[in-house]
Motif scaffolding. Structure first.
Motif, PDB file in Angstrom:
ATOM      1  N   VAL A 136       0.856  -1.189   0.000  1.00 44.45           N
ATOM      2  CA  VAL A 136       0.000   0.000   0.000  1.00 44.45           C
ATOM      3  C   VAL A 136       0.892   1.239   0.000  1.00 44.45           C
ATOM      4  O   VAL A 136       1.737   1.403   0.880  1.00 44.45           O
ATOM      5  CB  VAL A 136      -0.950   0.016   1.213  1.00 44.45           C
ATOM      6  CG1 VAL A 136      -1.763   1.305   1.246  1.00 44.45           C
ATOM      7  CG2 VAL A 136      -1.877  -1.196   1.167  1.00 44.45           C
ATOM      8  N   VAL A 137       0.724   2.101  -1.015  1.00 43.04           N
ATOM      9  CA  VAL A 137       1.490   3.335  -1.092  1.00 43.04           C
ATOM     10  C   VAL A 137       0.554   4.512  -0.862  1.00 43.04           C
ATOM     11  O   VAL A 137      -0.575   4.527  -1.364  1.00 43.04           O
ATOM     12  CB  VAL A 137       2.231   3.479  -2.441  1.00 43.04           C
ATOM     13  CG1 VAL A 137       3.273   2.393  -2.586  1.00 43.04           C
ATOM     14  CG2 VAL A 137       1.273   3.464  -3.610  1.00 43.04           C
ATOM     15  N   GLU A 138       1.023   5.487  -0.113  1.00 43.28           N
ATOM     16  CA  GLU A 138       0.172   6.607   0.291  1.00 43.28           C
ATOM     17  C   GLU A 138       0.204   7.706  -0.766  1.00 43.28           C
ATOM     18  O   GLU A 138       1.026   8.615  -0.716  1.00 43.28           O
ATOM     19  CB  GLU A 138       0.595   7.099   1.671  1.00 43.28           C
ATOM     20  CG  GLU A 138       0.421   6.030   2.744  1.00 43.28           C
ATOM     21  CD  GLU A 138       0.741   6.518   4.153  1.00 43.28           C
ATOM     22  OE1 GLU A 138       0.939   7.748   4.320  1.00 43.28           O
ATOM     23  OE2 GLU A 138       0.803   5.679   5.060  1.00 43.28           O
ATOM     24  N   ILE A 139      -0.688   7.572  -1.720  1.00 43.44           N
ATOM     25  CA  ILE A 139      -0.869   8.559  -2.789  1.00 43.44           C
ATOM     26  C   ILE A 139      -2.345   8.913  -2.816  1.00 43.44           C
ATOM     27  O   ILE A 139      -3.185   8.037  -2.994  1.00 43.44           O
ATOM     28  CB  ILE A 139      -0.421   8.003  -4.153  1.00 43.44           C
ATOM     29  CG1 ILE A 139       1.092   7.749  -4.149  1.00 43.44           C
ATOM     30  CG2 ILE A 139      -0.815   8.957  -5.278  1.00 43.44           C
ATOM     31  CD1 ILE A 139       1.601   7.127  -5.427  1.00 43.44           C
ATOM     32  N   PRO A 140      -2.698  10.174  -2.614  1.00 41.28           N
ATOM     33  CA  PRO A 140      -4.119  10.546  -2.585  1.00 41.28           C
ATOM     34  C   PRO A 140      -4.827  10.185  -3.893  1.00 41.28           C
ATOM     35  O   PRO A 140      -4.291  10.387  -4.982  1.00 41.28           O
ATOM     36  CB  PRO A 140      -4.087  12.064  -2.376  1.00 41.28           C
ATOM     37  CG  PRO A 140      -2.780  12.316  -1.704  1.00 41.28           C
ATOM     38  CD  PRO A 140      -1.830  11.322  -2.306  1.00 41.28           C
ATOM     39  N   ASN A 141      -6.017   9.622  -3.758  1.00 36.08           N
ATOM     40  CA  ASN A 141      -6.838   9.269  -4.913  1.00 36.08           C
ATOM     41  C   ASN A 141      -8.296   9.522  -4.550  1.00 36.08           C
ATOM     42  O   ASN A 141      -8.631   9.832  -3.402  1.00 36.08           O
ATOM     43  CB  ASN A 141      -6.627   7.803  -5.298  1.00 36.08           C
ATOM     44  CG  ASN A 141      -7.170   6.844  -4.251  1.00 36.08           C
ATOM     45  OD1 ASN A 141      -6.697   6.834  -3.115  1.00 36.08           O
ATOM     46  ND2 ASN A 141      -8.148   6.053  -4.615  1.00 36.08           N
ATOM     47  N   ASP A 142      -9.165   9.383  -5.533  1.00 40.95           N
ATOM     48  CA  ASP A 142     -10.595   9.560  -5.305  1.00 40.95           C
ATOM     49  C   ASP A 142     -11.379   8.272  -5.493  1.00 40.95           C
ATOM     50  O   ASP A 142     -12.280   7.975  -4.724  1.00 40.95           O
ATOM     51  CB  ASP A 142     -11.150  10.634  -6.252  1.00 40.95           C
ATOM     52  CG  ASP A 142     -10.492  11.983  -6.044  1.00 40.95           C
ATOM     53  OD1 ASP A 142     -10.549  12.487  -4.904  1.00 40.95           O
ATOM     54  OD2 ASP A 142      -9.900  12.516  -7.000  1.00 40.95           O
ATOM     55  N   ASP A 143     -11.042   7.504  -6.513  1.00 41.88           N
ATOM     56  CA  ASP A 143     -11.823   6.309  -6.800  1.00 41.88           C
ATOM     57  C   ASP A 143     -10.899   5.161  -7.190  1.00 41.88           C
ATOM     58  O   ASP A 143      -9.675   5.299  -7.159  1.00 41.88           O
ATOM     59  CB  ASP A 143     -12.860   6.605  -7.899  1.00 41.88           C
ATOM     60  CG  ASP A 143     -14.132   5.770  -7.746  1.00 41.88           C
ATOM     61  OD1 ASP A 143     -14.118   4.765  -7.021  1.00 41.88           O
ATOM     62  OD2 ASP A 143     -15.156   6.124  -8.373  1.00 41.88           O
ATOM     63  N   LEU A 144     -11.492   4.037  -7.571  1.00 44.06           N
ATOM     64  CA  LEU A 144     -10.726   2.813  -7.791  1.00 44.06           C
ATOM     65  C   LEU A 144     -10.298   2.597  -9.231  1.00 44.06           C
ATOM     66  O   LEU A 144      -9.544   1.669  -9.519  1.00 44.06           O
ATOM     67  CB  LEU A 144     -11.542   1.607  -7.310  1.00 44.06           C
ATOM     68  CG  LEU A 144     -12.862   1.318  -8.045  1.00 44.06           C
ATOM     69  CD1 LEU A 144     -12.658   0.412  -9.250  1.00 44.06           C
ATOM     70  CD2 LEU A 144     -13.871   0.666  -7.086  1.00 44.06           C
ATOM     71  N   TRP A 145     -10.732   3.443 -10.168  1.00 48.35           N
ATOM     72  CA  TRP A 145     -10.567   3.156 -11.594  1.00 48.35           C
ATOM     73  C   TRP A 145      -9.175   3.540 -12.099  1.00 48.35           C
ATOM     74  O   TRP A 145      -9.011   4.393 -12.963  1.00 48.35           O
ATOM     75  CB  TRP A 145     -11.646   3.863 -12.395  1.00 48.35           C
ATOM     76  CG  TRP A 145     -13.034   3.680 -11.843  1.00 48.35           C
ATOM     77  CD1 TRP A 145     -13.853   4.652 -11.373  1.00 48.35           C
ATOM     78  CD2 TRP A 145     -13.762   2.453 -11.714  1.00 48.35           C
ATOM     79  NE1 TRP A 145     -15.061   4.123 -10.963  1.00 48.35           N
ATOM     80  CE2 TRP A 145     -15.035   2.769 -11.148  1.00 48.35           C
ATOM     81  CE3 TRP A 145     -13.477   1.118 -12.012  1.00 48.35           C
ATOM     82  CZ2 TRP A 145     -16.007   1.810 -10.882  1.00 48.35           C
ATOM     83  CZ3 TRP A 145     -14.438   0.152 -11.739  1.00 48.35           C
ATOM     84  CH2 TRP A 145     -15.677   0.491 -11.195  1.00 48.35           C
TER      85      TRP A 145
END
Length: 384
Positions: free
Chosen positions: A114-123
């Motif tokens: 698991v890398v801590e990179i901000p995201n919004d969704d799974l696509w």
């Protein structure tokens, strides 16, 4: 983080302009991106060997509502299955990384990082980088994700973090970033790895992504950053789903010269049947970049009366499968007959791989599938 210190300058043809500087304005003649050795960088076939698979932890209850927990469990299931065959890297927001690690943290054969990179969704197929390779070289194409161009529509959802995730991810792994001269998504691009691309007009030659660009200009941009020699266009259908009919739910290369075509199952809306029929007509008359006629195998969808999932956005497409090292991961929808037919067709198409069928109904309820939720990083071919 600043990426310039991690980025080599890729060499390009024509006026020797780096493509990152071209933006949406494409020169009348675009030349393919090349590695420092001078070899053309090409988008490889997904069946080529992978270093790892990238995935993303769905972040927003505003998108998934009360289904968020179930969708995360589906993502964990897919990640665990892929980890039997290759390493998995899962992007997650820093404040959600612990939950992602807890849910995905045990039983992974090759490991789930698991890398801590901000995201919004799974696509991540759509907002993540699309990789290109040459002997001794790899780069990631940032297709400038803009939320599928859905701002101001009923499909709109937050995407500010997803829009910059490709750049951040490539910087973290020290991989060169190429900024595409068009706006698109990874799910809109399908290749045989030998210079042929499949794409839908509806998802790329669309004012919600590329206003003012002609089909020829978009195609030249695809050729220039993906190393394509030929693009086979099918019309698709705009405005009827969030992607405007991505190719990865419709037609996929199983090998050079061989294509799987999604055939809608009973109960499918007639407009999608028309899309399938037109796509079949075009593919059956098409040749690839090397002049081969395409062998088209139909992959029938399930009967929507017998599947578990419901709702107009539910994606009941087996064609949105993912090829990992040694495996093909494909949805299983609960129509026993259709699930069995899909298994047999894909096993015949990929005889050297295990076909793994998964219940991903919660992911599918959002209009996507296993392919949409994954992105492969290819092994770099050996230098000459």
């Amino acid at each position: 983080m600043p990426l310039t210190t991690r980025r080599r300058l890729l060499r390009f043809g024509a006026a020797a302009l780096p493509l990152v500087a071209l933006g949406a304005a494409l020169p009348s003649v675009a030349r393919a991106a090349t590695a420092p050795s001078g070899a053309t960088l090409r988008m490889p076939a997904e069946t080529d060997h992978h270093v790892r698979t990238f995935m993303a932890w769905p972040a927003l209850s505003s998108v998934w509502s009360s289904n968020l927990g179930a969708v995360r469990r589906d993502i964990a299931t897919v990640a665990h299955e892929i980890s039997r065959y290759e390493p998995v890297v899962l992007l997650a927001r820093p404040d959600q990384a612990a939950d992602a690690r807890y849910t995905c943290g045990s039983g992974a054969y090759y490991g789930i990082d698991v890398v801590e990179i901000p995201n919004d969704d799974l696509w991540i197929r759509d907002f993540g980088p699309t990789f290109v390779v040459a002997p001794g070289a790899v780069a990631g194409v940032d297709t400038r994700f803009n939320g599928w161009g859905k701002t101001g529509t009923s499909y709109a959802q937050p995407y500010a973090n997803d829009a910059v995730a490709a750049a951040t991810l490539l910087g973290q792994y020290g991989i060169d970033r190429v900024r595409a001269p068009f706006v698109g998504e990874g799910g809109s691009l399908e290749t045989d790895g030998e210079g042929t691309l499949l794409a839908t007009v509806s998802s790329l030659v669309n004012a919600n992504r590329n206003p003012g660009m002609t089909q020829d200009q978009v195609e030249q941009g695809m050729r220039s950053v993906l190393g394509a020699d030929k693009v086979i266009w099918v019309p698709g259908l705009a405005g009827q789903d969030i992607t405007d009919a991505h190719i990865d739910c419709l037609a996929r290369f199983t090998a050079p010269g061989r294509v799987i075509l999604d055939k809608p199952g009973p109960g499918t809306d007639p407009k999608w049947i028309a899309v399938y029929e037109e796509t079949r007509r075009i593919l059956q008359g098409a040749t690839d970049a090397r002049g081969r006629r395409l062998a088209v195998t139909e992959l029938p969808g399930p009967d929507r009366r017998y599947i578990r999932g419901r709702g107009t956005e539910f994606l009941s497409s087996y064609t949105n499968y993912y090829t990992a090292n040694g495996a093909v991961l494909v949805p299983q929808f609960g129509d026993g007959y259709a699930d069995g037919v899909a298994y047999a067709i894909l096993q015949a198409a990929y005889p050297g791989r295990n076909v793994v069928q998964l219940n991903i109904d919660n992911i599918a309820s959002g209009g996507g599938g296993i392919h949409c939720a994954t992105q492969s990083q290819p092994v770099v071919p050996p230098a000459a």
